[in-house]
Design an enzyme around this catalytic site. Structure first.
Site, PDB file in Angstrom:
ATOM      1  N   LYS A  75      -3.527   0.313  -9.654  1.00  0.00           N
ATOM      2  CA  LYS A  75      -3.982  -0.932  -9.894  1.00  0.00           C
ATOM      3  C   LYS A  75      -5.423  -0.545 -10.536  1.00  0.00           C
ATOM      4  CE  LYS A  75      -2.413  -3.113  -5.520  1.00  0.00           C
ATOM      5  NZ  LYS A  75      -2.900  -3.762  -4.032  1.00  0.00           N
ATOM      6  N   GLY A 102       1.636  -5.134   5.213  1.00  0.00           N
ATOM      7  CA  GLY A 102       2.379  -5.905   4.400  1.00  0.00           C
ATOM      8  C   GLY A 102       4.041  -5.479   4.380  1.00  0.00           C
ATOM      9  N   ARG A 103       4.345  -4.398   4.318  1.00  0.00           N
ATOM     10  CA  ARG A 103       6.123  -4.125   4.503  1.00  0.00           C
ATOM     11  C   ARG A 103       6.512  -4.367   5.844  1.00  0.00           C
ATOM     12  NH1 ARG A 103       2.607   0.123   3.797  1.00  0.00           N
ATOM     13  NH2 ARG A 103       2.657   1.772   5.118  1.00  0.00           N
ATOM     14  N   GLU A 119      -1.205  -9.828  -9.097  1.00  0.00           N
ATOM     15  CA  GLU A 119       0.360 -10.452  -9.653  1.00  0.00           C
ATOM     16  C   GLU A 119       0.240 -11.794  -8.801  1.00  0.00           C
ATOM     17  OE1 GLU A 119       1.014  -5.813  -9.335  1.00  0.00           O
ATOM     18  OE2 GLU A 119      -0.374  -7.209  -8.171  1.00  0.00           O
ATOM     19  N   HIS A 147      32.017   2.343  -6.728  1.00  0.00           N
ATOM     20  CA  HIS A 147      32.704   2.254  -8.525  1.00  0.00           C
ATOM     21  C   HIS A 147      31.420   2.531  -9.188  1.00  0.00           C
ATOM     22  CE1 HIS A 147      36.828   0.879  -7.673  1.00  0.00           C
ATOM     23  NE2 HIS A 147      36.208   0.561  -6.617  1.00  0.00           N
ATOM     24  N   LYS A 193      -2.617 -12.075   1.634  1.00  0.00           N
ATOM     25  CA  LYS A 193      -3.444 -11.928   2.835  1.00  0.00           C
ATOM     26  C   LYS A 193      -4.910 -12.111   2.221  1.00  0.00           C
ATOM     27  CE  LYS A 193      -2.945  -8.612   5.982  1.00  0.00           C
ATOM     28  NZ  LYS A 193      -3.021  -7.456   6.452  1.00  0.00           N
ATOM     29  N   GLU A 252       7.128   3.673   1.032  1.00  0.00           N
ATOM     30  CA  GLU A 252       5.807   3.271   1.077  1.00  0.00           C
ATOM     31  C   GLU A 252       5.057   4.176   2.304  1.00  0.00           C
ATOM     32  OE1 GLU A 252       3.598  -0.104  -1.070  1.00  0.00           O
ATOM     33  OE2 GLU A 252       3.626  -0.761   0.948  1.00  0.00           O
TER      34      GLU A 252
END
Length: 567
Positions: free
Chosen positions: A516, A273-274, A219, A391, A213, A360
């Site tokens: 951060k 964002g999510r 990153e 399993h 954005k 979050e």
């Protein structure tokens, strides 16, 4: 001045607390004998069937939860979200991911302006660009058509689109539309992820989508600069404008990076964002891979659930029912975790996406008014497709800790297989487990049953299953783009309901900021130590020791030249 009221101070909350004792005296194997209760604890919408009769509760429990929803003003809060009121109070923002998939003629306002035309303007731009790209009209620096896409983004810019991509890969219609194309995602700043994302790709035929954005996410931008260098080292600086596009609102930084601002696709502050998979963040890379018509079906599925959530009575409202049951399990029965168990390999990335979406959003310790919560909120989410999970971690679910489970089954497989002579088809074998596991959790197996089966005495404690372990079951008719959109929206709204009941802000995420900030200090120290040989200073003894040990070894990459992945 009195402190703002908390939901736990209400009579409705206290009534549920008092009700816990009565529920704890029951067992699901007894509750499941009541046919009326079992029928009452179901809901259905457009072929999605929800059975929550294996939850530790009764019709009376649900009535008390509906009263709690009234006390929390749930209907009011849902209405405020759809009206574009700034319910994300800590960031003074509307929460309007529902506008991203609304019909073209819908009216959804933010700051008094209908945002739906803006959304459709971006979608129309994506449609046009994706058609140009997929037709071969958009060519790279050497004149070749581009068939590979690498989407660079992290968190919500990665997990949601990856979930949808993975779910669509084996849908026959989507797979046909994607023939001859590759879509990959690069999120982790670890250079290993860079190497994997470009392995066997040719820059000549690759388009990179940079999703940020602000165009400042550390990153993402380092990964973007790395892929830019990968393109430039092969094709020259002029290739960037043909091989890189952006999803961002910061056109100034997009242009400075070397991307043509005309090839930047917008989204808005009212998209968390999510919650952004239905914006250009997901719609652009998914449309490049599958074509806009497929992605529009996904958006229409999500929109159908938005309408259901907004207009249905709570008794029939699937996201509301799910949210209330999660509050019951977490805050009253004391179960902090939830397992998401899709019996469909196509949904293998659902749990990682919901993990972020849920944890979050609702990983908060204070109310929306900043008051410390005296009860536990938030849910620990994890999961794996069945039967793989059986399993892996089902042992703990059956005989260890109590973990409520979401079982998700699909009636029609995306890829049906049957071998002549087999008792059942491959999909029926899978679904046999889908139907069996919830009952195994609910009923368990008693010592008396084991005695009757002549199990040796010394093994009886080990083979006893206590049962009474809650779960719910979703049964979807199929798993096309439309149903994938529906499933996404169900979980999005379920999480909002939980937050609305708990009285927290599900739409900010200040918890990511501290890490951060501290990483920025470490970054400066690493640079100073590498380039100027400065000693480690300003850290606690533990961190200083770890940094010194890290810096004592010569780095594998020299700092005076560019080194790209060798895979």
């Amino acid at each position: 001045m009195a402190s703002p009221a908390l939901i736990c101070d209400t009579e409705q909350w206290k009534a549920l607390q008092a009700h816990v004792g009565a529920i704890q005296k029951t067992h699901l194997r007894d509750l499941m004998t009541d046919a009326g209760r079992c029928k009452a604890m179901t809901a259905e919408f457009e072929g999605i069937f929800l059975d929550y009769s294996r939850q530790q509760g009764t019709v009376e429990t649900m009535d008390k939860l509906f009263k709690l929803a009234e006390a929390a003003k749930l209907k009011e809060k849902i209405e405020k979200m759809f009206k574009g009121e700034k319910i994300n109070t800590t960031e003074n923002r509307s929460v309007l991911h529902v506008a991203l998939r609304a019909p073209r003629d819908a009216v959804i306002n933010s700051d008094g302006v209908n945002v739906v035309p803006e959304v459709w303007s971006v979608k129309d731009k994506i449609k046009h660009f994706s058609e140009t790209f997929r037709s071969g009209s958009w060519v790279g620096a050497t004149g070749k058509a581009l068939t590979n896409v690498v989407s660079v983004g992290i968190g919500g810019s990665f997990l949601g689109p990856l979930f949808v991509h993975t779910a669509l890969q084996t849908d026959p219609e989507a797979a046909e539309s994607a023939k001859g194309r590759q879509l990959r995602f690069l999120a982790n700043v670890d250079p290993v992820d860079v190497a994997r994302s470009i392995k066997d790709l040719d820059p000549e035929t690759t388009l990179v989508v940079v999703v940020s954005k602000t165009f400042t996410t550390a990153e993402t931008m380092l990964n973007a600069r790395t892929l830019k260098e990968w393109i430039v080292s092969s094709l020259g600086p002029q290739a960037v404008s043909k091989h890189m596009i952006a999803v961002s609102t910061n056109l100034k930084l997009v242009k400075e990076f070397g991307i043509d601002p005309n090839n930047a696709f917008a989204f808005w502050d009212w998209v968390g964002g999510r919650y952004s998979v239905c914006s250009a963040v997901g719609v652009l890379p998914l449309s490049l891979q599958y074509g806009f018509p497929i992605v529009q079906k996904f958006l229409e599925g999500a929109s159908s659930i938005d309408n259901h959530f907004h207009t249905s009575s709570f008794e029939k409202n699937i996201p509301v029912l799910l949210g209330l049951l999660s509050v019951w399990n977490v805050s009253f029965l004391g179960y902090p975790a939830r397992a998401i168990l899709p019996y469909s390999q196509a949904l293998e990335k659902l749990a990682p996406h919901i993990q972020q979406l849920s944890m979050e959003s609702n990983g908060k310790g204070v109310s929306i008014d900043g008051v410390r919560l005296p009860f536990e909120a938030g849910e620990i989410d994890f999961g794996e497709p069945g039967t793989n999970g059986q399993h892996s971690f089902y042992q703990l679910i059956h005989q260890g800790r109590v973990i409520p489970c979401d079982f998700i089954g699909v009636i029609k497989s995306q890829q049906p297989v049957y071998l002549k002579g087999e008792t059942v088809s491959n999909h029926d074998e899978l679904m046999s487990n889908f139907f069996a596991q919830p009952d195994a959790l609910a009923y368990g197996k008693t010592p008396e049953q084991l005695h009757s089966e002549k199990v040796p005495e010394n093994l009886i404690p080990h083979k006893t299953f206590q049962g009474n372990r809650p779960s719910l079951s979703f049964l979807l008719s199929s798993l096309s783009a439309y149903e994938i959109g529906q499933l996404l929206a169900i979980y999005e709204h379920r999480i909002a309901v939980q937050g609305f009941i708990w009285g927290i802000n599900s739409f900010d995420q200040w918890g990511v900021e501290l890490g951060k900030s501290l990483a920025s200090q470490v970054r400066k120290q690493l640079h100073a130590s590498r380039m100027e040989k400065k000693p480690v200073e300003g850290f606690n003894p533990s961190s200083a020791g770890l940094l010194a040990r890290f810096l004592a070894v010569e780095p594998s990459t020299p700092y005076n030249t560019t080194v790209l992945p060798k895979v």
